[in-house]
Design a protein around this motif. Sequence first.
Motif, short mmCIF file in Angstrom:
data_model
loop_
_atom_site.label_atom_id
_atom_site.label_comp_id
_atom_site.label_asym_id
_atom_site.label_seq_id
_atom_site.Cartn_x
_atom_site.Cartn_y
_atom_site.Cartn_z
N ALA A 266 50.08 20.54 40.69
CA ALA A 266 49.36 20.83 41.94
C ALA A 266 48.46 22.05 41.75
O ALA A 266 47.28 22.03 42.13
CB ALA A 266 50.36 21.07 43.06
N GLY A 267 48.99 23.11 41.15
CA GLY A 267 48.24 24.36 41.03
C GLY A 267 46.94 24.18 40.27
O GLY A 267 45.87 24.66 40.71
N VAL A 268 47.00 23.49 39.14
CA VAL A 268 45.77 23.34 38.36
C VAL A 268 44.84 22.31 39.04
O VAL A 268 43.61 22.44 38.98
CB VAL A 268 46.09 22.97 36.88
CG1 VAL A 268 44.82 22.80 36.08
CG2 VAL A 268 46.95 24.07 36.26
N GLY A 269 45.42 21.33 39.72
CA GLY A 269 44.59 20.39 40.51
C GLY A 269 43.78 21.16 41.57
O GLY A 269 42.60 20.89 41.79
N ILE A 270 44.42 22.13 42.19
CA ILE A 270 43.74 22.95 43.21
C ILE A 270 42.68 23.83 42.52
O ILE A 270 41.55 23.94 43.00
CB ILE A 270 44.77 23.82 43.96
CG1 ILE A 270 45.67 22.93 44.82
CG2 ILE A 270 44.07 24.87 44.81
CD1 ILE A 270 46.92 23.61 45.35
N ALA A 271 43.06 24.45 41.40
CA ALA A 271 42.12 25.30 40.67
C ALA A 271 40.86 24.49 40.33
O ALA A 271 39.73 24.97 40.49
CB ALA A 271 42.77 25.84 39.40
N ASP A 272 41.06 23.26 39.89
CA ASP A 272 39.91 22.42 39.51
C ASP A 272 38.98 22.17 40.70
O ASP A 272 37.76 22.21 40.57
CB ASP A 272 40.39 21.07 38.95
CG ASP A 272 41.08 21.22 37.60
OD1 ASP A 272 40.95 22.29 36.97
OD2 ASP A 272 41.77 20.26 37.18
N GLN A 273 39.58 21.90 41.87
CA GLN A 273 38.74 21.63 43.05
C GLN A 273 38.00 22.89 43.49
O GLN A 273 36.83 22.83 43.88
CB GLN A 273 39.61 21.13 44.22
CG GLN A 273 40.19 19.74 44.02
CD GLN A 273 39.11 18.65 43.95
OE1 GLN A 273 38.03 18.78 44.51
NE2 GLN A 273 39.41 17.59 43.22
N MET A 274 38.67 24.04 43.42
CA MET A 274 38.02 25.30 43.82
C MET A 274 36.85 25.61 42.87
O MET A 274 35.77 26.00 43.29
CB MET A 274 39.03 26.47 43.76
CG MET A 274 40.19 26.33 44.71
SD MET A 274 39.72 26.86 46.36
CE MET A 274 41.25 26.61 47.24
N ARG A 275 37.12 25.43 41.60
CA ARG A 275 36.11 25.71 40.58
C ARG A 275 34.89 24.81 40.80
O ARG A 275 33.75 25.25 40.78
CB ARG A 275 36.75 25.47 39.21
CG ARG A 275 35.82 25.54 38.05
CD ARG A 275 36.60 25.34 36.75
NE ARG A 275 35.72 25.19 35.62
CZ ARG A 275 35.23 24.03 35.21
NH1 ARG A 275 35.55 22.91 35.82
NH2 ARG A 275 34.42 23.97 34.17
N GLN A 276 35.19 23.52 41.05
CA GLN A 276 34.11 22.56 41.27
C GLN A 276 33.27 22.96 42.48
O GLN A 276 32.03 22.86 42.46
CB GLN A 276 34.76 21.17 41.51
CG GLN A 276 33.85 19.99 41.28
CD GLN A 276 33.21 20.03 39.90
OE1 GLN A 276 33.88 20.36 38.92
NE2 GLN A 276 31.92 19.75 39.83
#
Length: 517
Positions: A266-276
């Motif tokens: 979940a954490g890296v999935g969220i990081a990816d969306q924020m980064r995008q």
Amino acid sequence: MGRLPDAVLSLEEQARRAYEQLHREPDDLAKNVYLEQLHDRNEVLYYRLLTDHLSELLPIVYDPTVGEAIKRYSHEYRRPRGVYLSMDRLEDVRPSFEALGLGPDDVDLLVVTDAEEILGIGDWGVNGVQISVGKLAVYTAAAGFHPGRCIPVVLDVGTDNEDLLNDPLYLGARHSRVRGEQYNEFVITYLETVSTLYPNALLHFEDFGPGNARRILETYGAHYRMFNDDMQGTGIITLAAAVSALKVTKRSFSDQRVVVFGAGTAGVGIADQMRQSMILDGLPEEEATRRVWLVDKQGLLLDSMRDLWDYQQIYARPTSETEGWVKSGPVDLLTTVRHVQPTILVGTSTARGAFTRDVVMEMAKHVDRPVIFPLSNPTERIEAMPADVLAWTDGRALCATGIPVGPVDLNGVRYEIGQANNALVYPGLGLGVVVSRAKQVTPRMLRAAAEAVAGQVQPGNGEGPLLPPVDNLRASSARIALAVVQAAVEDAIGAAPDDPVQAVQDAMWQPVYTRMD
Ligand SMILES: NC(=O)C1=CN([C@@H]2O[C@H](COP(=O)(O)OP(=O)(O)OC[C@H]3O[C@@H](n4cnc5c(N)ncnc54)[C@H](O)[C@@H]3O)[C@@H](O)[C@H]2O)C=CC1
Ligand SMILES: CC(=O)C(=O)O
Ligand SMILES: [Mg+2]
């Protein structure tokens, strides 16, 4: 003849009686068991009850009580529900589905788990089938998926949970979790079988372990109509909550510094969306990546660490950056917050209470409106309760949580807390996929879903919720579905219905009895 009392009750009257019975159950787990028995006995009545009392009953059939139901599954078991596939019998995969007697156009959705990381409670073997069942109940109650067109599935690959392996009543395969080639063969057999038998169905993956979750999505995502809820669903609901929070702070994503505590699925999935989102707001890719800090058990993730997962590596910080931060040992969360001065802090760690008063107050020293999302489920895992976070920050924090949390009253102000749980987005996203018959779930569709969620709230000065209320989930899901259909058409992977609004409505099943003339 003579075997029924005289009165004939309508569905509404039956629902009233069932609701009364439910309320006589002593606790939430007993209520969950009661509802599952109702689910087995009369599916329409079950969904009538659930739809009519969604915000009250969602926490019973789903998060957080479903966690308790999963732990108790082998003991509370009454009847099977779903398809149980065993790693020890690959040859049974296809016949298990064929035995359902469903044709290629009869299935819209399968939810599958291998139960390695159920919510925040870890490995629960075959008991995890209840997360597939619970997620599907939400699909039906929140977005009108026809329950007869959905299949819950568990991939039983064994379990490393010693309590289960030594429990005489445990219902799953009694061996340790199988990994490697044999595991991969099982997953590909599942994917090939269901995509051949049900070519229009969406394949939802739930609560796989961090390594497998991401690898499966990255390897097969371009070839199958699949969706990983923990990575993608959680990523977009958190993004939606962040979009709402930024309406309050009046800043853009390109101004944000994000610390994610718990760098797993979940954490890296969220990081990816924020980064995008930062990239879409104009930051160069490299700079956007540098605006995200991941903290896990070993502290802030650094490029000198040898034990990082491949998906964590792009976010690893240069070790030189932290020079002088600590005398020795790992850079903990408090130290990271002190030096990074994040604007957004996300918790997906399963570490209860990790957002301590010190951490929150340190963050609030540097930013006027700290955005704090303790997302771990179930309740016993949450990083901090909003009542504490708001009290420590004198009402300045902007919060959303994974579990449902009631309003917080502080200094004469009532703060409504939005639920940043993927259940608020995946039903509508799935409905959009089914209506458009999209062949894949693309980044544009995910972003459209996040924007459709965020577009439904007016958070005011932060006292309003950052996400739409669960009560209104059906209308919210329909809006999300429309946006997803539009995005699928733009990506040229889905078809535009003549009247998309009507097509979405028509696709939503209602829990009513069919006439039998
Ligand atoms: N609100 C929502 O919609 C969702 C919430 N979650 C929640 O997020 C949490 C994590 O779920 P997943 O990412 O699927 O699990 P995961 O196992 O993939 O990730 C958890 C991560 O937290 C780390 N961690 C564990 N203890 C820690 C500690 N004491 N300090 C720092 N890091 C620690 C682990 O090493 C791992 O990297 C769960 O509680 C889950 O319920 C997950 C998906 C959706
Ligand atoms: C909500 C969810 O998917 C989880 O906690 O795993
Ligand atoms: Mg999950």
